[in-house]
Design a protein around this motif. Structure first.
Motif, mmCIF file in Angstrom:
data_model
loop_
_atom_site.group_PDB
_atom_site.id
_atom_site.type_symbol
_atom_site.label_atom_id
_atom_site.label_comp_id
_atom_site.label_asym_id
_atom_site.label_seq_id
_atom_site.Cartn_x
_atom_site.Cartn_y
_atom_site.Cartn_z
ATOM 1 N N ASN A 133 0.715 2.809 -6.397
ATOM 2 C CA ASN A 133 0.877 3.082 -4.967
ATOM 3 C C ASN A 133 2.217 3.746 -4.681
ATOM 4 O O ASN A 133 2.300 4.678 -3.882
ATOM 5 C CB ASN A 133 0.741 1.803 -4.155
ATOM 6 C CG ASN A 133 -0.666 1.261 -4.165
ATOM 7 O OD1 ASN A 133 -1.605 1.953 -4.516
ATOM 8 N ND2 ASN A 133 -0.809 0.003 -3.790
ATOM 9 N N GLY A 164 0.800 -1.213 0.000
ATOM 10 C CA GLY A 164 0.000 0.000 0.000
ATOM 11 C C GLY A 164 0.836 1.267 0.000
ATOM 12 O O GLY A 164 2.054 1.266 0.143
ATOM 13 N N THR A 165 0.130 2.374 -0.167
ATOM 14 C CA THR A 165 0.760 3.686 -0.203
ATOM 15 C C THR A 165 1.446 3.994 1.120
ATOM 16 O O THR A 165 2.541 4.562 1.138
ATOM 17 C CB THR A 165 -0.293 4.762 -0.516
ATOM 18 O OG1 THR A 165 -0.964 4.405 -1.724
ATOM 19 C CG2 THR A 165 0.337 6.121 -0.682
#
Length: 102
Positions: free
Chosen positions: A82, A52-53
């Motif tokens: 991401n 994820g980011t």
């Protein structure tokens, strides 16, 4: 007298609603069935989901490597977006800090 009846009706209605909610909960939202694993695998499986980011914000150097790999074509999938978003966020935070003098 009428207000007393209204209070009783409201109380009974709430009581019936709560009771039916507890009774119908297993029907509405059943608990997930978990299969028991008899022997765990000694080899860790490769992650099937893109990181994820937030992960890339914490590891910005790795995000830059992933973006470079995306440009080369060696990395594909959701990680490209991401990682690029994380780089944009980190650079924006750095610009904001320089602008505000923090």
């Amino acid at each position: 007298m009428s207000q007393g009846k209204t209070t009783i009706v409201i109380f009974v209605t709430l009581l019936v609603g709560f009771a039916s909610g507890f009774v119908l909960r297993p029907v509405i939202a059943p608990t997930p069935q978990v299969a028991a694993v008899t022997s765990p695998s000694p080899v860790a499986a490769a992650p099937s989901e893109a990181r994820g980011t937030q992960y890339f914000v914490a590891n910005i150097d790795e995000a830059r490597q992933v973006v470079a790999g995306c440009r080369d074509g060696s990395v594909r999938g959701g990680e490209c977006a991401n990682a690029e978003e994380a780089i944009i966020k980190v650079e924006a935070q750095e610009r904001r800090k320089r602008f505000l003098g923090n």
